[in-house]
Design a protein around this motif. Structure first.
Motif, short mmCIF file in Angstrom:
data_model
loop_
_atom_site.label_atom_id
_atom_site.label_comp_id
_atom_site.label_asym_id
_atom_site.label_seq_id
_atom_site.Cartn_x
_atom_site.Cartn_y
_atom_site.Cartn_z
N ARG A 1 1.46 13.34 9.85
CA ARG A 1 1.08 12.36 8.83
C ARG A 1 2.10 11.24 8.72
NH1 ARG A 1 -1.56 14.72 3.51
NH2 ARG A 1 -0.08 13.21 2.75
N ALA A 2 3.37 11.54 8.83
CA ALA A 2 4.39 10.50 8.77
C ALA A 2 4.22 9.54 9.95
CB ALA A 2 5.79 11.10 8.78
N TRP A 3 3.90 10.08 11.12
CA TRP A 3 3.68 9.25 12.31
C TRP A 3 2.48 8.32 12.08
CZ3 TRP A 3 -0.41 9.75 16.06
CH2 TRP A 3 -0.21 9.04 17.25
N LEU A 4 1.42 8.88 11.53
CA LEU A 4 0.20 8.12 11.28
C LEU A 4 0.42 7.06 10.19
CD1 LEU A 4 -2.73 8.02 12.19
CD2 LEU A 4 -3.26 9.72 10.46
N PHE A 5 1.13 7.43 9.12
CA PHE A 5 1.40 6.47 8.05
C PHE A 5 2.28 5.33 8.56
CE2 PHE A 5 0.30 8.27 3.74
CZ PHE A 5 -0.61 9.19 4.23
N ARG A 6 3.18 5.63 9.45
CA ARG A 6 4.04 4.57 10.00
C ARG A 6 3.22 3.59 10.84
NH1 ARG A 6 9.82 4.37 10.37
NH2 ARG A 6 10.34 2.54 11.61
N ILE A 7 2.25 4.09 11.57
CA ILE A 7 1.37 3.20 12.33
C ILE A 7 0.64 2.26 11.37
CG2 ILE A 7 -0.74 3.12 13.73
CD1 ILE A 7 0.21 5.74 15.07
N LEU A 8 0.09 2.83 10.29
CA LEU A 8 -0.63 2.00 9.33
C LEU A 8 0.31 0.98 8.68
CD1 LEU A 8 -3.42 2.79 6.99
CD2 LEU A 8 -1.40 1.79 5.98
N ARG A 9 1.48 1.42 8.29
CA ARG A 9 2.46 0.54 7.64
C ARG A 9 2.85 -0.61 8.56
NH1 ARG A 9 8.04 0.13 7.86
NH2 ARG A 9 9.05 -0.50 5.94
N ASN A 10 3.15 -0.30 9.80
CA ASN A 10 3.53 -1.35 10.75
C ASN A 10 2.39 -2.33 10.96
OD1 ASN A 10 6.04 -0.20 11.03
ND2 ASN A 10 5.58 0.82 12.95
N HIS A 11 1.18 -1.83 11.03
CA HIS A 11 0.02 -2.72 11.21
C HIS A 11 -0.15 -3.61 9.97
CE1 HIS A 11 -3.74 -4.20 12.67
NE2 HIS A 11 -4.43 -3.67 11.68
N TYR A 12 0.02 -3.04 8.79
CA TYR A 12 -0.11 -3.82 7.55
C TYR A 12 0.92 -4.95 7.51
CZ TYR A 12 0.34 -5.04 2.64
OH TYR A 12 0.43 -5.74 1.46
N PHE A 13 2.16 -4.64 7.85
CA PHE A 13 3.19 -5.67 7.81
C PHE A 13 3.00 -6.70 8.93
CE2 PHE A 13 5.67 -2.56 5.22
CZ PHE A 13 5.66 -3.32 4.07
N SER A 14 2.42 -6.29 10.04
CA SER A 14 2.10 -7.27 11.09
C SER A 14 1.05 -8.25 10.58
CB SER A 14 1.57 -6.56 12.33
OG SER A 14 2.57 -5.80 12.94
N LEU A 15 0.06 -7.74 9.88
CA LEU A 15 -0.95 -8.62 9.29
C LEU A 15 -0.33 -9.51 8.21
CD1 LEU A 15 -4.06 -6.29 8.88
CD2 LEU A 15 -3.71 -8.10 10.57
N GLY A 16 0.60 -8.95 7.46
CA GLY A 16 1.25 -9.72 6.40
C GLY A 16 2.05 -10.89 6.91
N ARG A 17 2.55 -10.77 8.12
CA ARG A 17 3.30 -11.89 8.71
C ARG A 17 2.38 -13.07 8.99
NH1 ARG A 17 6.37 -7.56 10.68
NH2 ARG A 17 5.10 -7.22 12.53
N ARG A 18 1.09 -12.78 9.08
CA ARG A 18 0.12 -13.86 9.24
C ARG A 18 -0.55 -14.08 7.88
NH1 ARG A 18 -0.47 -10.64 14.03
NH2 ARG A 18 -2.16 -9.46 13.10
N ALA A 19 0.24 -14.55 6.93
CA ALA A 19 -0.16 -14.61 5.53
C ALA A 19 -1.38 -15.49 5.27
CB ALA A 19 1.01 -15.09 4.68
N HIS A 20 -1.72 -16.36 6.17
CA HIS A 20 -2.87 -17.22 5.93
C HIS A 20 -4.18 -16.44 5.83
CE1 HIS A 20 -2.81 -16.83 10.33
NE2 HIS A 20 -4.11 -17.03 10.27
N ARG A 21 -4.16 -15.19 6.25
CA ARG A 21 -5.37 -14.36 6.16
C ARG A 21 -5.54 -13.74 4.77
NH1 ARG A 21 -5.99 -11.02 11.76
NH2 ARG A 21 -5.88 -12.82 13.13
#
Length: 180
Positions: free
Chosen positions: A63-83
């Motif tokens: 679960r920690a591995w899976l949550f980290r994947i989600l977290r990293n994806h969320y922050f990657s999207l956040g770097r493209r804040a125009h979305r």
């Protein structure tokens, strides 16, 4: 992947992946506060995990591995804040809300608003530990920081959320450590 670390059987990996979906969706919703975006984040994280299943090390915290994947994806999207659309308080006040019919209990919308007032690090730590049920050690692995940092963020987040839920309209003052 090395030869001495066996790949988990696909059916075991699939079973573990399916069992983690509700917690993964809850964490995603807590991070972004938007049901549709949270579902998209969770689905993307599941797809990324499935694609990377050969890199998962059996015996580690799945679960920690899976949550980290989600977290990293969320922050990657956040770097493209125009979305992302900014929070519009005036629009939020105009949205029709049905009052709760039960006489007791915490209104989930209040908790979500309270969570949105927290700094991102505190909100993330609080969601991982309190809402998703990860241990402090697992949350530290997901967040990539020390266990003590997670404990501090959870404690401060709980205190700030408690103040908000009890009617405070401003964020609590920063805690100052006494001089040694």
């Amino acid at each position: 992947m090395t030869d001495d670390a066996p790949t988990p059987p696909p059916e075991d990996f699939r079973r573990d992946l399916l069992a983690a979906i509700p917690a993964l969706r809850g964490f995603a919703r807590g991070l972004c506060g938007n049901r549709d975006l949270a579902d998209d984040l969770a689905q993307d994280a599941l797809a990324k995990a499935w694609a990377a299943r050969d890199s998962y090390m059996p015996g580690t915290h799945f679960r920690a591995w899976l949550f980290r994947i989600l977290r990293n994806h969320y922050f990657s999207l956040g770097r493209r804040a125009h979305r992302f659309a900014p929070w519009d308080e005036a629009l939020a006040d105009r949205v029709l809300v049905t009052t709760a019919t039960q006489g007791s209990g915490i209104d989930i919308a209040d908790v979500q608003r309270g969570l949105s007032t927290l700094p991102a690090e505190q909100r993330e730590a609080l969601l991982l530990v309190s809402a998703s049920g990860l241990s402090v050690e697992e949350a530290a692995a997901v967040m990539g920081c020390a266990v003590g940092t997670v404990k501090s963020r959870v404690s401060r987040g709980r205190a700030a959320l408690n103040l908000y839920m009890n009617g405070a309209t401003e964020a609590p003052p920063p805690q100052v450590r006494p001089a040694a």
